[in-house]
Write a protein that holds these residues in place. Sequence first.
Motif, PDB file in Angstrom:
ATOM      1  N   THR A  58       0.833  -1.188   0.000  1.00 48.11           N
ATOM      2  CA  THR A  58       0.000   0.000   0.000  1.00 48.11           C
ATOM      3  C   THR A  58       0.875   1.248   0.000  1.00 48.11           C
ATOM      4  OG1 THR A  58      -1.757   1.194   1.173  1.00 48.11           O
ATOM      5  CG2 THR A  58      -0.189   0.006   2.530  1.00 48.11           C
ATOM      6  N   ASN A  59       0.454   2.244  -0.781  1.00 45.33           N
ATOM      7  CA  ASN A  59       1.170   3.519  -0.856  1.00 45.33           C
ATOM      8  C   ASN A  59       2.655   3.344  -1.181  1.00 45.33           C
ATOM      9  OD1 ASN A  59      -1.113   5.100  -0.286  1.00 45.33           O
ATOM     10  ND2 ASN A  59      -0.812   4.865   1.915  1.00 45.33           N
ATOM     11  N   LEU A 103      -1.523   9.688  -9.793  1.00 45.70           N
ATOM     12  CA  LEU A 103      -2.776   9.599  -9.048  1.00 45.70           C
ATOM     13  C   LEU A 103      -2.524   9.098  -7.640  1.00 45.70           C
ATOM     14  CD1 LEU A 103      -5.850   9.760  -8.853  1.00 45.70           C
ATOM     15  CD2 LEU A 103      -5.969   7.448  -9.840  1.00 45.70           C
ATOM     16  N   GLN A 104      -1.688   8.064  -7.516  1.00 47.13           N
ATOM     17  CA  GLN A 104      -1.371   7.528  -6.187  1.00 47.13           C
ATOM     18  C   GLN A 104      -0.653   8.563  -5.333  1.00 47.13           C
ATOM     19  OE1 GLN A 104       0.777   4.070  -7.636  1.00 47.13           O
ATOM     20  NE2 GLN A 104      -0.809   2.692  -6.879  1.00 47.13           N
ATOM     21  N   ILE A 107      -3.246  10.987  -4.024  1.00 49.83           N
ATOM     22  CA  ILE A 107      -4.012  10.357  -2.948  1.00 49.83           C
ATOM     23  C   ILE A 107      -3.179  10.274  -1.679  1.00 49.83           C
ATOM     24  CG2 ILE A 107      -5.073   8.178  -2.212  1.00 49.83           C
ATOM     25  CD1 ILE A 107      -5.827   7.765  -5.179  1.00 49.83           C
ATOM     26  N   LYS A 108      -1.883   9.982  -1.851  1.00 49.23           N
ATOM     27  CA  LYS A 108      -0.990   9.909  -0.691  1.00 49.23           C
ATOM     28  C   LYS A 108      -0.880  11.266   0.004  1.00 49.23           C
ATOM     29  CE  LYS A 108       3.638   8.520   0.760  1.00 49.23           C
ATOM     30  NZ  LYS A 108       3.886   9.757   1.522  1.00 49.23           N
ATOM     31  N   LEU A 318     -11.403   0.149  -2.667  1.00 46.36           N
ATOM     32  CA  LEU A 318     -10.733   1.446  -2.572  1.00 46.36           C
ATOM     33  C   LEU A 318      -9.657   1.424  -1.490  1.00 46.36           C
ATOM     34  CD1 LEU A 318     -13.682   4.003  -2.892  1.00 46.36           C
ATOM     35  CD2 LEU A 318     -11.904   3.527  -4.585  1.00 46.36           C
ATOM     36  N   THR A 321      -6.349   0.178  -2.790  1.00 42.14           N
ATOM     37  CA  THR A 321      -5.600   1.144  -3.588  1.00 42.14           C
ATOM     38  C   THR A 321      -5.176   2.370  -2.781  1.00 42.14           C
ATOM     39  OG1 THR A 321      -7.594   2.348  -4.291  1.00 42.14           O
ATOM     40  CG2 THR A 321      -6.921   0.442  -5.611  1.00 42.14           C
ATOM     41  N   MET A 323      -7.290   4.744  -2.180  1.00 45.76           N
ATOM     42  CA  MET A 323      -8.142   5.844  -2.637  1.00 45.76           C
ATOM     43  C   MET A 323      -9.254   6.183  -1.647  1.00 45.76           C
ATOM     44  SD  MET A 323      -8.507   5.182  -6.750  1.00 45.76           S
ATOM     45  CE  MET A 323      -9.507   6.662  -6.938  1.00 45.76           C
ATOM     46  N   HIS A 324      -9.456   5.316  -0.645  1.00 44.91           N
ATOM     47  CA  HIS A 324     -10.501   5.608   0.342  1.00 44.91           C
ATOM     48  C   HIS A 324     -10.213   6.883   1.122  1.00 44.91           C
ATOM     49  CE1 HIS A 324      -7.383   3.610   2.606  1.00 44.91           C
ATOM     50  NE2 HIS A 324      -7.992   3.831   3.749  1.00 44.91           N
ATOM     51  N   HIS A 325      -8.931   7.291   1.155  1.00 42.76           N
ATOM     52  CA  HIS A 325      -8.587   8.514   1.888  1.00 42.76           C
ATOM     53  C   HIS A 325      -9.232   9.748   1.254  1.00 42.76           C
ATOM     54  CE1 HIS A 325      -5.875   6.425   4.517  1.00 42.76           C
ATOM     55  NE2 HIS A 325      -5.117   6.014   3.520  1.00 42.76           N
ATOM     56  N   THR A 326      -9.489   9.702  -0.043  1.00 46.94           N
ATOM     57  CA  THR A 326     -10.112  10.856  -0.700  1.00 46.94           C
ATOM     58  C   THR A 326     -11.524  11.073  -0.181  1.00 46.94           C
ATOM     59  OG1 THR A 326     -10.931   9.509  -2.550  1.00 46.94           O
ATOM     60  CG2 THR A 326      -8.755  10.495  -2.796  1.00 46.94           C
TER      61      THR A 326
END
Length: 470
Positions: A58-59, A103-104, A107-108, A318, A321, A323-326
């Motif tokens: 992850t990340n 994109l990552q 999100i990070k 999500l 990936t 992306m749930h942090h968004t």
Amino acid sequence: MSQYRDAAKEILDAIGGKENIASATHCVTRLRFALEDEDKVDKDKLEEIDVVRGSFSTNGQFQVVIGQGTVDKVYAELMELSGKKAATKDEVKTAAEKNLNPLQRAIKVLADIFIPILPAIVTAGLLMGINNILTAEGIFSEQSVVEMFPQWADLADMIHLIANTAFVFLPGLIGWSAMRRFGGSELLGIVLGLMLVHPDLLNAWGYGDALQDGDIPYWNIFGLDIAKMGYQGQVLPILVAAYVLAKIEIALRKRIPDGFQLLIVAPVALLVTGFIAFIAIGPVTFWIGNIITDVFVWIFSNVAAIGGLLYGAIYAPLVITGMHHTFLAVDLQLIGSTGSTFLWPILALSNIAQGSAALAMYYVLKDEKVKGLSMTSSISAYLGITEPAMFGVNLRYRFPFICAIIGSAIGAVWITINSVTANSIGVGGLPGIFSITAGYWLVFLVGMVIAIVVPFVLTFLYGKTRMKDQ
């Protein structure tokens, strides 16, 4: 110590050798690697090692779940065997960023900003739940607790004030964390955030009425009318403003002699950013934030079942990936604009569903090592931390993960068609019910039962028929 050394040797071999380690550190339960090439990892071989309880990526970091108390011993042996220098978490994060796409990385950035303030938000959510118990009607009787016992009214009012502070001054929290992430002065970030919610400004929650009545106050500066508007509960204005402030501050520090920095850097940076924030950043991002809010509100108002089904189904993927942090930012934006969020209750059900699927695997599997991980990780998921259950158990066998998604989606449809909302962000598991808006507790409880029973039954039945020998 030989057992830890042997385990470290096996882990080192499974992750591709010491040449594949760019940087490594550990937290309370996991080894964290920034690897040169994650394709060199032999996950099957890795997860056969006795001390390893799971692994996931992850990340840009490859993480190996070891367990509290053991991880530091294995890490020490691993560092000695590899000849690598022990690294900090920040150093590993920096080394891991090269593995991320644009994109990552975006999100990070959001994750790096919002995760540090999450404890304050969750604490506020739990306290709001206590306030709900005291002030909501229909929980214990037709009257609320404070109506039945008026002497408790002031206590409830104080609890509400303490709980609500994190949301009222949310831009201050975000400003601190954002400046920390962007490389600027954290103190200036706090000041910038509080400036955007100064009591002399029109409260953002009263903007709609003031606009309708034509009562919006303005500054007139050099012939330019600037709305004296605050941004209480807003996310985007402070995010963008903090980025601008950090860039201006960094640029000034590079150019101003050390002896004059105290007198020039902070005042100029804050003054310039303040003008830009009230003239352009605030109005534009407030408009964008309202559009985002309106889109989600329209979906969940007009096609609630579809919205709930989709979000309930995709939330767990999500998480994989990152992306749930968004959506944490979206939740906070919804709370700031409407006073509640209909997305966060679905998150809580998704976490519960993952825990239920992992719990079912405890009764399906014969491997004692994975059985133990299934039980402990299910408890963790029920309390809001799903990574051990998802990466250590459910994704390893795939079908529990799918069964959890099915249960989460069904539960999400149920609560969305019944218009369940949360006043705040709380603990994303079983305790999450205390953050649900008063009047929807029973409906949400039914959703929790769905998220517990459906994944458990589906995982258990499928597992018993397909995994007789494991």
